[in-house]
Design a protein around this motif. Structure first.
Motif, PDB file in Angstrom:
ATOM      1  N   SER A 149       0.814  -1.209   0.000  1.00  0.00           N
ATOM      2  CA  SER A 149       0.000   0.000   0.000  1.00  0.00           C
ATOM      3  C   SER A 149       0.854   1.269   0.000  1.00  0.00           C
ATOM      4  O   SER A 149       0.450   2.302  -0.519  1.00  0.00           O
ATOM      5  N   GLY A 150       2.044   1.186   0.616  1.00  0.00           N
ATOM      6  CA  GLY A 150       2.872   2.370   0.776  1.00  0.00           C
ATOM      7  C   GLY A 150       2.357   3.327   1.833  1.00  0.00           C
ATOM      8  O   GLY A 150       2.902   4.413   2.020  1.00  0.00           O
ATOM      9  N   ASP A 151       1.337   2.911   2.560  1.00  0.00           N
ATOM     10  CA  ASP A 151       0.697   3.737   3.586  1.00  0.00           C
ATOM     11  C   ASP A 151       1.320   3.403   4.942  1.00  0.00           C
ATOM     12  O   ASP A 151       1.472   2.235   5.300  1.00  0.00           O
ATOM     13  N   ALA A 152       1.644   4.433   5.717  1.00  0.00           N
ATOM     14  CA  ALA A 152       2.292   4.214   7.017  1.00  0.00           C
ATOM     15  C   ALA A 152       1.433   3.395   7.958  1.00  0.00           C
ATOM     16  O   ALA A 152       1.954   2.675   8.813  1.00  0.00           O
ATOM     17  N   THR A 153       0.108   3.473   7.830  1.00  0.00           N
ATOM     18  CA  THR A 153      -0.769   2.707   8.723  1.00  0.00           C
ATOM     19  C   THR A 153      -0.803   1.232   8.352  1.00  0.00           C
ATOM     20  O   THR A 153      -1.310   0.421   9.124  1.00  0.00           O
ATOM     21  N   HIS A 154      -0.290   0.884   7.185  1.00  0.00           N
ATOM     22  CA  HIS A 154      -0.288  -0.512   6.750  1.00  0.00           C
ATOM     23  C   HIS A 154       1.134  -1.044   6.581  1.00  0.00           C
ATOM     24  O   HIS A 154       1.383  -1.923   5.765  1.00  0.00           O
ATOM     25  N   VAL A 155       2.054  -0.517   7.363  1.00  0.00           N
ATOM     26  CA  VAL A 155       3.453  -0.894   7.198  1.00  0.00           C
ATOM     27  C   VAL A 155       3.687  -2.363   7.561  1.00  0.00           C
ATOM     28  O   VAL A 155       4.541  -3.024   6.948  1.00  0.00           O
ATOM     29  N   TYR A 156       2.912  -2.899   8.521  1.00  0.00           N
ATOM     30  CA  TYR A 156       3.134  -4.315   8.872  1.00  0.00           C
ATOM     31  C   TYR A 156       2.761  -5.247   7.723  1.00  0.00           C
ATOM     32  O   TYR A 156       3.582  -6.081   7.313  1.00  0.00           O
ATOM     33  N   PRO A 157       1.533  -5.161   7.166  1.00  0.00           N
ATOM     34  CA  PRO A 157       1.257  -6.039   6.022  1.00  0.00           C
ATOM     35  C   PRO A 157       2.203  -5.789   4.853  1.00  0.00           C
ATOM     36  O   PRO A 157       2.594  -6.742   4.160  1.00  0.00           O
ATOM     37  N   ASP A 158       2.595  -4.539   4.643  1.00  0.00           N
ATOM     38  CA  ASP A 158       3.562  -4.272   3.573  1.00  0.00           C
ATOM     39  C   ASP A 158       4.878  -4.998   3.840  1.00  0.00           C
ATOM     40  O   ASP A 158       5.510  -5.525   2.912  1.00  0.00           O
ATOM     41  N   SER A 159       5.307  -5.035   5.105  1.00  0.00           N
ATOM     42  CA  SER A 159       6.564  -5.718   5.437  1.00  0.00           C
ATOM     43  C   SER A 159       6.488  -7.206   5.107  1.00  0.00           C
ATOM     44  O   SER A 159       7.465  -7.800   4.640  1.00  0.00           O
TER      45      SER A 159
END
Length: 346
Positions: A149-159
């Motif tokens: 997503s590139g969204d800071a609130t979704h950094v865990y799923p992005d990781s």
């Protein structure tokens, strides 16, 4: 891997984690020797005792020190093992590190070291969020690959998305025999003392009366013990090499979780039944990072297809009601104050 008596040594990374604890129990009960990495062996001793208490007398567990952010310790940790189950991943709560960098660097560190010392077999713990269509009404299969997503609130799923992508790249580059397991929303009792954060907070908040009303949120609930079993099945089946497996269960709304608790544990008072309007949840998400991570899922039912694991590996799961109630009972037992009553008499 052969019969129980000749099963080899498996390295589990992140040995004090929620899933890792049950994975180690499952491996020990199946006859494997287990080496587990932790960041601090002294502080991990309670977790080690809890694992052994649940492992039917098994004693083949060794804790070794290694950190995802440091090269030191990984080569001796991997030396002489037959396979690695890479479950370690940074969590978003209480972690000031860059989650994406840590997840990627840790994956690279573990897999490149494994290849260097001659360990080829790897089972990688990804996440259900790494296989998701942009269309919420689509059934999720292992053929789908999520976009970060590139969204800071979704950094865990992005990781998790970035780390799994890197794992497949490295497997191809280094000649590793990789399998990825993609757990959905894990519930179930922790092996030892439950931490204060994690997916089981959805049950904890209901028991603690922290939820006056219920957001229109839902999850594909799967038992952490069944998820551990799926990892071992994936490890043991040669046909699983090169495959991804969704580890998913029954979709439950938050109101379903609350109903299961009210009906199964009637002594627990004031578990809410009414739903919270979406606009109030969105307002609260501006201040609550937990809600901010999931507010986009309000009202959405996601269907996850885990038939591949069931068909190819013979995987089975507990019913969701059992999982939720077992989670609650574990949390209640942990929070219950020590008894000050007189000793029982026969």
């Amino acid at each position: 891997m052969g019969e129980t008596a000749s099963r080899g040594t498996v390295l589990v990374t992140g040995g004090t984690g929620y899933l890792a604890g049950w994975l180690i129990v499952e491996l020990l009960k199946s006859g494997y020797r287990v080496r587990a990495t932790v960041r601090d062996t002294a502080r991990a001793e309670p977790a080690r005792r809890a694992i052994l208490d649940r492992s039917a007398g098994a004693r083949s567990l060794q804790l070794v020190q290694a950190d995802l952010l440091d090269d030191e310790g990984w080569e001796p940790a991997l030396d002489g093992v037959d396979a690695v189950l890479h479950t370690a991943s940074p969590m978003p709560v209480g972690n000031e590190a860059d989650l994406i960098t840590t997840a990627r660097d840790g994956t690279r560190r573990v897999l490149t070291t494994a290849a260097r010392v001659g360990v080829r077999r790897v089972v990688f713990t990804s996440s259900g969020t790494a296989a998701r269509s942009s269309n919420p009404s689509s059934t999720t299969t292992e053929d789908m690959w999520s976009e970060p997503s590139g969204d800071a609130t979704h950094v865990y799923p992005d990781s998790k998305i970035y780390a799994e992508r890197l794992a497949w790249e490295l497997a191809d580059e280094l000649g590793l025999d990789l399998t990825a397991v993609l757990p959905s929303f894990m519930q179930g009792p922790p092996v030892g003392a439950p931490g204060r954060a994690g997916t089981i907070d959805v049950v904890r908040r209901l028991l603690d009366r922290a939820m006056p009303a219920l957001p229109r949120l839902g999850w594909n609930v799967v038992d952490v013990r069944d998820e551990a079993r799926l990892h071992v099945l994936a490890l043991e089946q040669p046909a699983a090499i090169g495959e991804r497996y969704n580890g998913s269960g029954t979709f439950l709304w938050y109101r379903d979780v609350a109903r299961i608790l009210r009906e199964g544990l009637p002594e627990q008072k004031k578990i809410p039944a009414r739903e919270l309007p979406d606009f109030l949840v969105r307002l609260a998400a501006r201040r609550d990072p937990h809600l901010a991570m999931i507010v986009d899922e309000l009202g959405i039912v996601r269907t996850v297809d885990s038939s591949k694991a069931r068909r190819q590996l013979g995987w089975t799961t507990r019913d969701a009601q059992t999982t939720i109630l077992d989670t609650a009972r574990a949390l209640i037992a942990q929070e219950r104050p020590p008894s000050t009553s007189s000793p029982r008499t026969p």
